[in-house]
Design a protein around this motif. Structure first.
Motif, PDB file in Angstrom:
ATOM      1  N   ASP A 373      53.981  59.395  66.973  1.00  0.00           N
ATOM      2  CA  ASP A 373      53.155  59.754  68.325  1.00  0.00           C
ATOM      3  C   ASP A 373      52.564  61.210  68.318  1.00  0.00           C
ATOM      4  N   THR A 374      51.294  61.358  67.954  1.00  0.00           N
ATOM      5  CA  THR A 374      50.747  62.861  67.856  1.00  0.00           C
ATOM      6  C   THR A 374      50.420  63.085  69.202  1.00  0.00           C
ATOM      7  N   SER A 375      50.573  62.551  70.222  1.00  0.00           N
ATOM      8  CA  SER A 375      50.138  62.967  71.563  1.00  0.00           C
ATOM      9  C   SER A 375      51.157  64.058  72.072  1.00  0.00           C
ATOM     10  N   THR A 376      52.017  64.047  71.824  1.00  0.00           N
ATOM     11  CA  THR A 376      53.272  65.167  72.364  1.00  0.00           C
ATOM     12  C   THR A 376      53.545  66.182  71.303  1.00  0.00           C
ATOM     13  N   LYS A 377      53.878  67.550  71.784  1.00  0.00           N
ATOM     14  CA  LYS A 377      54.009  68.639  70.798  1.00  0.00           C
ATOM     15  C   LYS A 377      55.285  68.282  70.234  1.00  0.00           C
ATOM     16  N   PRO A 378      55.662  69.089  68.876  1.00  0.00           N
ATOM     17  CA  PRO A 378      54.538  69.376  68.137  1.00  0.00           C
ATOM     18  C   PRO A 378      53.714  68.134  67.474  1.00  0.00           C
ATOM     19  N   GLU A 379      52.732  68.124  66.978  1.00  0.00           N
ATOM     20  CA  GLU A 379      51.819  67.121  66.610  1.00  0.00           C
ATOM     21  C   GLU A 379      52.370  66.637  65.177  1.00  0.00           C
ATOM     22  N   ASN A 380      52.856  67.573  64.327  1.00  0.00           N
ATOM     23  CA  ASN A 380      53.431  67.123  63.051  1.00  0.00           C
ATOM     24  C   ASN A 380      54.966  66.907  63.055  1.00  0.00           C
ATOM     25  N   LYS A 381      55.434  66.087  64.086  1.00  0.00           N
ATOM     26  CA  LYS A 381      56.859  65.931  64.098  1.00  0.00           C
ATOM     27  C   LYS A 381      57.468  65.393  62.865  1.00  0.00           C
ATOM     28  N   GLN A 382      56.590  64.803  62.097  1.00  0.00           N
ATOM     29  CA  GLN A 382      56.898  64.109  60.737  1.00  0.00           C
ATOM     30  C   GLN A 382      57.849  65.346  59.936  1.00  0.00           C
ATOM     31  N   GLU A 383      57.338  66.507  60.124  1.00  0.00           N
ATOM     32  CA  GLU A 383      58.156  67.588  59.200  1.00  0.00           C
ATOM     33  C   GLU A 383      59.720  67.605  59.978  1.00  0.00           C
ATOM     34  N   PHE A 384      60.165  67.071  61.117  1.00  0.00           N
ATOM     35  CA  PHE A 384      61.492  67.151  61.258  1.00  0.00           C
ATOM     36  C   PHE A 384      62.140  65.846  60.464  1.00  0.00           C
ATOM     37  N   ILE A 385      61.447  64.904  60.399  1.00  0.00           N
ATOM     38  CA  ILE A 385      61.785  63.816  59.707  1.00  0.00           C
ATOM     39  C   ILE A 385      61.884  63.834  58.267  1.00  0.00           C
ATOM     40  N   ASP A 386      61.145  64.640  57.725  1.00  0.00           N
ATOM     41  CA  ASP A 386      61.028  64.890  56.242  1.00  0.00           C
ATOM     42  C   ASP A 386      62.131  65.731  55.953  1.00  0.00           C
ATOM     43  N   ILE A 387      62.537  66.760  56.853  1.00  0.00           N
ATOM     44  CA  ILE A 387      63.693  67.661  56.456  1.00  0.00           C
ATOM     45  C   ILE A 387      64.857  66.889  56.422  1.00  0.00           C
ATOM     46  N   VAL A 388      65.233  65.868  57.382  1.00  0.00           N
ATOM     47  CA  VAL A 388      66.279  64.908  57.263  1.00  0.00           C
ATOM     48  C   VAL A 388      66.240  63.962  56.349  1.00  0.00           C
ATOM     49  N   LYS A 389      65.474  63.314  56.090  1.00  0.00           N
ATOM     50  CA  LYS A 389      65.112  62.409  55.080  1.00  0.00           C
ATOM     51  C   LYS A 389      65.155  62.949  53.669  1.00  0.00           C
ATOM     52  N   ASP A 390      64.542  64.219  53.520  1.00  0.00           N
ATOM     53  CA  ASP A 390      64.242  64.632  51.927  1.00  0.00           C
ATOM     54  C   ASP A 390      64.931  65.817  51.534  1.00  0.00           C
ATOM     55  N   TYR A 391      64.857  66.966  52.231  1.00  0.00           N
ATOM     56  CA  TYR A 391      65.246  68.021  51.869  1.00  0.00           C
ATOM     57  C   TYR A 391      66.341  69.049  52.564  1.00  0.00           C
ATOM     58  N   GLY A 392      66.655  68.604  53.549  1.00  0.00           N
ATOM     59  CA  GLY A 392      67.322  69.484  54.286  1.00  0.00           C
ATOM     60  C   GLY A 392      68.768  69.390  53.941  1.00  0.00           C
ATOM     61  N   ARG A 393      69.633  70.482  54.163  1.00  0.00           N
ATOM     62  CA  ARG A 393      71.014  70.542  53.770  1.00  0.00           C
ATOM     63  C   ARG A 393      71.990  71.061  55.006  1.00  0.00           C
ATOM     64  N   ALA A 394      73.186  70.608  54.880  1.00  0.00           N
ATOM     65  CA  ALA A 394      74.525  71.245  55.669  1.00  0.00           C
ATOM     66  C   ALA A 394      74.380  72.931  55.515  1.00  0.00           C
ATOM     67  N   LEU A 395      74.907  73.384  56.537  1.00  0.00           N
ATOM     68  CA  LEU A 395      75.096  74.856  56.383  1.00  0.00           C
ATOM     69  C   LEU A 395      76.512  75.011  55.532  1.00  0.00           C
ATOM     70  N   PRO A 396      76.326  76.161  54.917  1.00  0.00           N
ATOM     71  CA  PRO A 396      77.495  76.181  53.826  1.00  0.00           C
ATOM     72  C   PRO A 396      78.955  76.007  54.413  1.00  0.00           C
ATOM     73  N   GLY A 397      79.152  76.716  55.615  1.00  0.00           N
ATOM     74  CA  GLY A 397      80.492  76.724  56.312  1.00  0.00           C
ATOM     75  C   GLY A 397      80.971  75.236  56.730  1.00  0.00           C
ATOM     76  N   ASN A 398      80.151  74.089  56.703  1.00  0.00           N
ATOM     77  CA  ASN A 398      80.621  72.748  56.829  1.00  0.00           C
ATOM     78  C   ASN A 398      81.184  72.093  55.596  1.00  0.00           C
TER      79      ASN A 398
END
Length: 451
Positions: A373-398
């Motif tokens: 849904d690009t009608s709501t901000k931010p338009e590139n919400k896919q970046e959030f999804i890509d972080i979770v799916k592909d390359y995001g990490r847990a913070l070291p203290g976890n």
């Protein structure tokens, strides 16, 4: 950093908080509300919009669960951990509460958290395969290793920490929009920031800046993308003395001291970087899902892009999360578990929270539709999804029994940020201090497992 309080002040705070929570009724030691209802207490934290969203979802839960009443306890974010520990110490635990994934092992070993697995398995409406695996695994523990075994919490959310940019400013300065799929190199990032940094009122000082990062929340992206980390694979050795780590930290400091693309300490005191971003006087600024409701009202258009990449050529960032758990001493385990599941895994509850723009969906099918849904901000919400799916990490203290060793890294870092100390000298100074605290945490974990 959180200031250390005196022992007496801490004990008084614990006592007062315990009395306040005990006075709320319900809770782990509470009974019914006096009219036959089963009463639960739910303790959480969040900004104004998040508070409203969760209060609305709890109200809907009560409507769908006649005979159950939920008393809400809300605290400020910076006070939450202290008040929760006070409640634990004072034996006045709320029935349902937020907790950090880094605290899970200690809470399980101390019999603070109830095992949710039996309640989740018999709930036909919950499909764990339709929830982010990253989020689920954060709250698994088998008594030895986190990430496997039973569930002692459900993810309130997963919070991918993305990078935002001011599209309106880019258009005004004639700067091409960034590629949403290919990160800037560090050199490219500096050049774009230099283009954006301007003195617009003619006083000889910049009043529009490229960016302004908080070291505690943004340094990870630079360290990881440069092939370094805080810990080795065993999670028992502090590795900040790696030259690649020092290189990333030095680059971070150079953004202010060498390249002049971020406000100086004095300039930040006049107007901090968050305020400058909100006014449209900054080209880049980190964006979390929790910001969406607030950033909806920005006086400019913004969107998301990957963090700039160091020597690996790949972007990196972290994914935050909070768990929602149940007190092991609750008198209403079925109802408490049902509240957790409603807040984290139900379509009804999740839709309300997502529509309030305070988080991304926990449910995978809902997340895919939401991102399209690009009608709501931010338009590139896919970046959030890509972080979770592909390359995001847990913070070291976890990854460790406590995060004291990790917090130590940021304690004395200001001279590096001010350009008065090199990153190389700093990491050599801090590594043994941090290792000592990590060794202590490892020993504490071993003792807690043997109880």
């Amino acid at each position: 950093m959180v200031k250390r309080k005196s022992w007496i002040t801490s004990m008084l705070l614990m006592l007062v908080t315990a009395l306040v929570l005990a006075g709320c009724g319900g809770g782990s030691g509470g009974s019914g509300s006096g009219n036959g209802d089963k009463e639960l207490t739910f303790m959480f934290r969040g900004g104004t919009d998040e508070q409203k969203a969760y209060q609305a979802v709890v109200k809907k839960f009560e409507e769908e669960h006649p005979g159950v009443k939920v008393k809400i306890i809300v605290t400020a974010a910076d006070q939450y951990a202290t008040k929760l520990r006070a409640a634990i110490t004072g034996n006045s635990m709320p029935d349902v509460f937020y907790f950090a994934p880094g605290d899970m092992k200690a809470y399980v070993n101390s019999n603070v958290l109830m095992n949710l697995t039996p309640y989740i398995e018999k709930n036909k409406d919950i499909n764990l395969d339709n929830i982010w695996k990253y989020g689920i695994d954060l709250y698994r523990y088998d008594g030895k290793m986190a990430g496997q075994g039973d569930l002692y919490g459900m993810p309130k959310d997963v919070g991918p920490f993305a990078l935002g940019y001011n599209k309106t400013l880019f258009e005004k300065e004639g700067i091409p929009f960034p590629d949403k799929d290919k990160p800037y190199t560090w050199e490219e990032f500096i050049k774009v920031n230099q283009q954006a940094t301007k003195d617009t009122n003619g006083d000889g000082k910049p009043d529009v800046f490229g960016t302004g990062f908080n070291v505690q929340w943004a340094l990870q992206a630079f360290v990881w993308s440069n092939g370094a980390d805080w810990l080795d694979e065993s999670k028992t050795k502090v590795t900040i003395d790696d030259p690649k780590f020092a290189e990333a930290l030095q680059f971070f400091a150079d953004m202010q001291n060498k390249y002049k693309i971020t406000p100086s300490i004095e300039e930040a005191q006049t107007l901090d970087t968050y305020q400058r971003w909100m006014k449209g006087e900054m080209a880049f600024f980190p964006v979390g899902p929790w910001d969406m409701s607030t950033f909806e009202k920005l006086p400019f258009d913004y969107d998301l892009l990957p963090f700039p990449a160091g020597s690996t050529g790949k972007s990196a960032t972290w994914i935050g999360s909070l768990g929602i758990g149940v007190s092991a001493k609750t008198k209403h385990p079925e109802e408490a578990a049902e509240l957790v599941n409603y807040l984290t895994a139900s379509k009804e509850g999740m839709k309300q929270l997502v529509d309030a723009k305070v988080q991304i969906p926990n449910l995978l099918d809902m997340a895919d539709e939401w991102a399209k849904d690009t009608s709501t901000k931010p338009e590139n919400k896919q970046e959030f999804i890509d972080i979770v799916k592909d390359y995001g990490r847990a913070l070291p203290g976890n990854y460790t029994y406590n995060a004291e060793w990790y917090d130590m890294f940021f304690t004395d870092i200001q001279p590096v940020l001010d350009g008065k100390m090199t990153a190389s000298d700093y990491v050599k100074q801090q590594q043994p201090k941090m290792q000592k605290l990590l060794d202590k945490a490892v020993e504490q974990e071993k003792k807690s497992q043997n109880k």
